[in-house]
Design a protein around this motif. Sequence first.
Motif, PDB file in Angstrom:
ATOM      1  N   ASP A   1      17.357 -13.059 -47.829  1.00  0.00           N
ATOM      2  CA  ASP A   1      17.548 -11.804 -47.367  1.00  0.00           C
ATOM      3  C   ASP A   1      17.151 -11.420 -45.905  1.00  0.00           C
ATOM      4  O   ASP A   1      18.108 -11.157 -44.870  1.00  0.00           O
ATOM      5  CB  ASP A   1      17.104 -10.543 -48.236  1.00  0.00           C
ATOM      6  CG  ASP A   1      17.964 -10.582 -49.430  1.00  0.00           C
ATOM      7  OD1 ASP A   1      19.281 -11.060 -49.377  1.00  0.00           O
ATOM      8  OD2 ASP A   1      17.632 -10.239 -50.525  1.00  0.00           O
ATOM      9  N   GLY A   2      15.706 -11.712 -45.546  1.00  0.00           N
ATOM     10  CA  GLY A   2      15.359 -11.785 -44.237  1.00  0.00           C
ATOM     11  C   GLY A   2      15.563 -12.603 -43.226  1.00  0.00           C
ATOM     12  O   GLY A   2      15.944 -12.343 -42.177  1.00  0.00           O
TER      13      GLY A   2
ATOM     14  N   ASN B   1       9.442 -15.936 -43.185  1.00  0.00           N
ATOM     15  CA  ASN B   1       9.840 -15.196 -44.015  1.00  0.00           C
ATOM     16  C   ASN B   1       9.363 -15.353 -45.535  1.00  0.00           C
ATOM     17  O   ASN B   1       8.873 -14.766 -46.331  1.00  0.00           O
ATOM     18  CB  ASN B   1      11.341 -15.077 -44.173  1.00  0.00           C
ATOM     19  CG  ASN B   1      11.955 -13.933 -43.321  1.00  0.00           C
ATOM     20  OD1 ASN B   1      12.008 -12.690 -43.531  1.00  0.00           O
ATOM     21  ND2 ASN B   1      12.542 -14.389 -42.143  1.00  0.00           N
TER      22      ASN B   1
ATOM     23  N   ASN C   1      18.745 -13.789 -43.122  1.00  0.00           N
ATOM     24  CA  ASN C   1      19.883 -13.164 -42.712  1.00  0.00           C
ATOM     25  C   ASN C   1      20.194 -12.242 -41.983  1.00  0.00           C
ATOM     26  O   ASN C   1      21.010 -12.074 -40.999  1.00  0.00           O
ATOM     27  CB  ASN C   1      20.891 -12.818 -44.397  1.00  0.00           C
ATOM     28  CG  ASN C   1      22.261 -12.735 -44.151  1.00  0.00           C
ATOM     29  OD1 ASN C   1      23.277 -13.584 -43.755  1.00  0.00           O
ATOM     30  ND2 ASN C   1      22.861 -11.530 -43.949  1.00  0.00           N
ATOM     31  N   GLU C   2      19.046 -11.310 -42.035  1.00  0.00           N
ATOM     32  CA  GLU C   2      18.841 -10.303 -41.092  1.00  0.00           C
ATOM     33  C   GLU C   2      18.578 -10.917 -39.851  1.00  0.00           C
ATOM     34  O   GLU C   2      19.178 -10.274 -38.581  1.00  0.00           O
ATOM     35  CB  GLU C   2      17.797  -9.189 -41.532  1.00  0.00           C
ATOM     36  CG  GLU C   2      18.251  -8.484 -42.862  1.00  0.00           C
ATOM     37  CD  GLU C   2      16.916  -7.612 -43.202  1.00  0.00           C
ATOM     38  OE1 GLU C   2      16.191  -7.471 -42.339  1.00  0.00           O
ATOM     39  OE2 GLU C   2      17.011  -7.152 -44.324  1.00  0.00           O
ATOM     40  N   VAL C   3      17.781 -11.968 -39.736  1.00  0.00           N
ATOM     41  CA  VAL C   3      17.668 -12.412 -38.324  1.00  0.00           C
ATOM     42  C   VAL C   3      18.724 -12.949 -37.702  1.00  0.00           C
ATOM     43  O   VAL C   3      18.875 -12.871 -36.394  1.00  0.00           O
ATOM     44  CB  VAL C   3      16.799 -13.575 -38.618  1.00  0.00           C
ATOM     45  CG1 VAL C   3      16.341 -14.664 -37.257  1.00  0.00           C
ATOM     46  CG2 VAL C   3      15.087 -13.001 -38.977  1.00  0.00           C
TER      47      VAL C   3
ATOM     48  N   LEU D   1      24.612 -17.868 -44.946  1.00  0.00           N
ATOM     49  CA  LEU D   1      23.945 -16.955 -44.002  1.00  0.00           C
ATOM     50  C   LEU D   1      24.805 -16.695 -42.921  1.00  0.00           C
ATOM     51  O   LEU D   1      25.513 -17.537 -42.192  1.00  0.00           O
ATOM     52  CB  LEU D   1      22.736 -17.776 -43.474  1.00  0.00           C
ATOM     53  CG  LEU D   1      21.481 -18.155 -44.453  1.00  0.00           C
ATOM     54  CD1 LEU D   1      20.358 -18.901 -43.997  1.00  0.00           C
ATOM     55  CD2 LEU D   1      20.984 -16.847 -44.947  1.00  0.00           C
TER      56      LEU D   1
ATOM     57  N   GLY E   1      21.819 -11.942 -38.089  1.00  0.00           N
ATOM     58  CA  GLY E   1      22.697 -10.962 -37.768  1.00  0.00           C
ATOM     59  C   GLY E   1      22.210 -10.241 -36.677  1.00  0.00           C
ATOM     60  O   GLY E   1      23.085  -9.676 -35.778  1.00  0.00           O
ATOM     61  N   ALA E   2      20.953 -10.167 -36.302  1.00  0.00           N
ATOM     62  CA  ALA E   2      20.480  -9.346 -35.148  1.00  0.00           C
ATOM     63  C   ALA E   2      20.526 -10.318 -34.015  1.00  0.00           C
ATOM     64  O   ALA E   2      20.490  -9.908 -32.727  1.00  0.00           O
ATOM     65  CB  ALA E   2      19.085  -8.886 -35.825  1.00  0.00           C
TER      66      ALA E   2
ATOM     67  N   SER F   1      22.243  -9.699 -50.390  1.00  0.00           N
ATOM     68  CA  SER F   1      21.475  -9.605 -51.469  1.00  0.00           C
ATOM     69  C   SER F   1      21.348 -10.612 -52.618  1.00  0.00           C
ATOM     70  O   SER F   1      22.030 -10.754 -53.413  1.00  0.00           O
ATOM     71  CB  SER F   1      21.810  -8.277 -52.314  1.00  0.00           C
ATOM     72  OG  SER F   1      20.631  -8.189 -53.251  1.00  0.00           O
TER      73      SER F   1
ATOM     74  N   ASP G   1      26.778  -8.941 -43.828  1.00  0.00           N
ATOM     75  CA  ASP G   1      25.569  -8.062 -43.243  1.00  0.00           C
ATOM     76  C   ASP G   1      24.288  -7.930 -44.401  1.00  0.00           C
ATOM     77  O   ASP G   1      23.265  -8.489 -44.066  1.00  0.00           O
ATOM     78  CB  ASP G   1      26.070  -6.690 -43.050  1.00  0.00           C
ATOM     79  CG  ASP G   1      26.871  -7.038 -41.691  1.00  0.00           C
ATOM     80  OD1 ASP G   1      26.862  -7.935 -40.878  1.00  0.00           O
ATOM     81  OD2 ASP G   1      27.847  -5.923 -41.720  1.00  0.00           O
ATOM     82  N   ALA G   2      24.568  -7.688 -45.506  1.00  0.00           N
ATOM     83  CA  ALA G   2      23.522  -7.562 -46.613  1.00  0.00           C
ATOM     84  C   ALA G   2      23.806  -8.120 -47.793  1.00  0.00           C
ATOM     85  O   ALA G   2      24.355  -7.248 -48.954  1.00  0.00           O
ATOM     86  CB  ALA G   2      23.117  -6.184 -46.601  1.00  0.00           C
TER      87      ALA G   2
END
Length: 732
Positions: free
Chosen positions: A593-594, A581, A596-598, A651, A600-601, A658, A655-656
Amino acid sequence: MTAPRADEDALLRCAEEPIAIPGAIQPHGALLAVTEPDLAVVVASADAATLLGRSGGTLLDYLTDDDADRLRAALAGDLAEANPLRVQVDGADVDLVLHRADGLLISEWEPVAGAEEAGAAWHRRLPSVLQRLSASATLDELTEVLARDVRTLTGFDRVMVYRFDEAWNGEVIAEDRREDLEPFLGLRYPASDIPAQARALYTTNWMRIIPDAGYQRVPLDPPANPLTGRPLDLSGSMLRSVSPVHLEYLANMGVVSSMSVSLIDRGKLWGLISCHHYAGPHRPSYPDRVAAEFLGRTASLLLPTVVGAGETDGLVEVARRTAELTAAVGRTPRTPRALATALTEQDLTVLDLLPATGAAVRLDGQLRLLGTTPPAERVVLLVRALLDAGAGATDSASRLVPEGEGLAHTASGVLAVPVAGEDFLAWFRPETLREVTWGGNPYQSKTAQTDDGPRLSPRRSFAAWSETVRETSRPWREHEIAAAQALAGHLAAATLARAEEDNRLAGALQRTLLLEELPKVPGVALAARYRPSEDDVVGGDWYDLVPLPSGRVSIVLGDVAGHGLAAAAVTAQLRHALRANLLRADGPAAALDGLNEVIGALLPGEMATVVIAELDPETGGVVVASAGHLPVLHAGSGGAEYVMEGRGPALGVLDAPSYTETRLALAGDDRLLLFSDGLVERSVAGLAAGLDALRQAVDAGPADPQQLLDSVLGELNPPSTDDVTVLGVART
């Protein structure tokens, strides 16, 4: 004084009664205590002159020349083998018994006349008696033979074999009696009938006889041992006067004469051979008493075998199931979930190991229940309370710990064994209602008021008295407890092996996450220090330096929640994901941000904190973004201050979220510190005090990052209970 308090005081006085040093003997013999080697009499019973024709002098004065020679020979060897010496006193046969106590030689003289003898015919049959004992296959057979043959030998009206339970209550398990006597077989007697100090004497002195319970005690003269100034120790004396309370007890039972022989199993008092006579005084001869003691000692040696034979019911089956469950543990991957599944979801479970109605398995903090058990929320409290009380196996949990109250229908009996940490295995049994018949009501007040205060008074009725016992289960047998402990031991070994393996793997993995050597960045001075926890538990700290295509460098410090292999594995994934990232994102905030998406997924439920400082070596500009991490410390010419802007949530929390950034510049001797919580957390003073101490240490520390980190660690001296990671950055 209230009745309960009077009972307590009476029991206390009974416990303190000097039964081993009564200062008197029974009148069926005489006692002389002499010094050695001169054999001068220094203590004599008041009846010595009457029974022996003299008092005082030396021991040899009481003997013929031949008997004196035999005495000298006995004193040179083992007294136990010499006893008794059959001697002549004024032409009458006397049994002389010797032992040593309190620095004196104690001689006891018992006239042969008046003693009942079984005769030589019985003693010739002794081998066949011993054969009957040794041929007994069960406890019932052994004790029945013992009661019958001891009665035949000694001539008492009643001979009982009396067995103690764990609470020292006694039960008559065998009896041979005169036909017209009421049977006592099966009756129980409370522990208070034979106080603790009396049981201690039974353990060291196998034989005790009272030929006439109505005797008048014969005092010793002087009452004290002249060598010690204390009362003479008569614990090993066959003539020792007994407690008046015990004599009253016998009188209330109508017993005129009594004798007892101890039964001792591997050093512990197991029971008694108790002999009663009702028709009048009764004194078996010394040789017959020795023979009765010999039978008791022989039976004691056989107890482990015959009691063990009674335990074999179910033993083989429990052993087989233990082996099967142990093998299942050995075949199972050493994760807590897999081990718990092997014990609770296969054809054979822990509930099948022992006769029980419920079982519990707690591994890695996760509780599984089988069968009928207390509610889950009470199981852990109950088991922990019992283990803390040292009562891993009990048939009456409610009587031991408050946590057992109200659970008799499911967990009156509990067998609990620890596995590791707070984990355990446990089995449960409900209460089993049973009728118990006592020899008299054991709950009646047993105190009497005297001028000296309350004293124990034996109950006067020994008529059979029955009660229904509640809140007790079938007791746990020794082989059942051993099987539970063995299974827990195998589980603990598997858990420990898994933990050690995890720590080795995690340690190796974490070492790959720590840079062996910091990269050289032109115009930038970098330093890093990492101290692992002293507990050798791998933590989640990591740091990284990522050169970017723009010429900037990202300095990263992160901390994953948790310890061990799982934390190290998550750390590795986050480190590599963040690197990717950082290389493609537009700044640290976008990289977070990226990341945190990792999480979550791909890593739901995991949590981490990360701080990123992106430095431009040419300009000294720094962009800082933080995800729940402690603030960066910026030390410049105006002092050291924490960078509180550009901070967002950890983290994996939102979810998002920002994330945002803040900017600062490193000029001159400015320094930047990134650190983990292990550096500043203090269990007593708190985090704020640690942060303030760090700020002061950096403010007064050297400019060079290497020297600065060494100075900070020396000044703060962080505890070794957590990982400590510190990064220092400055421009050259």
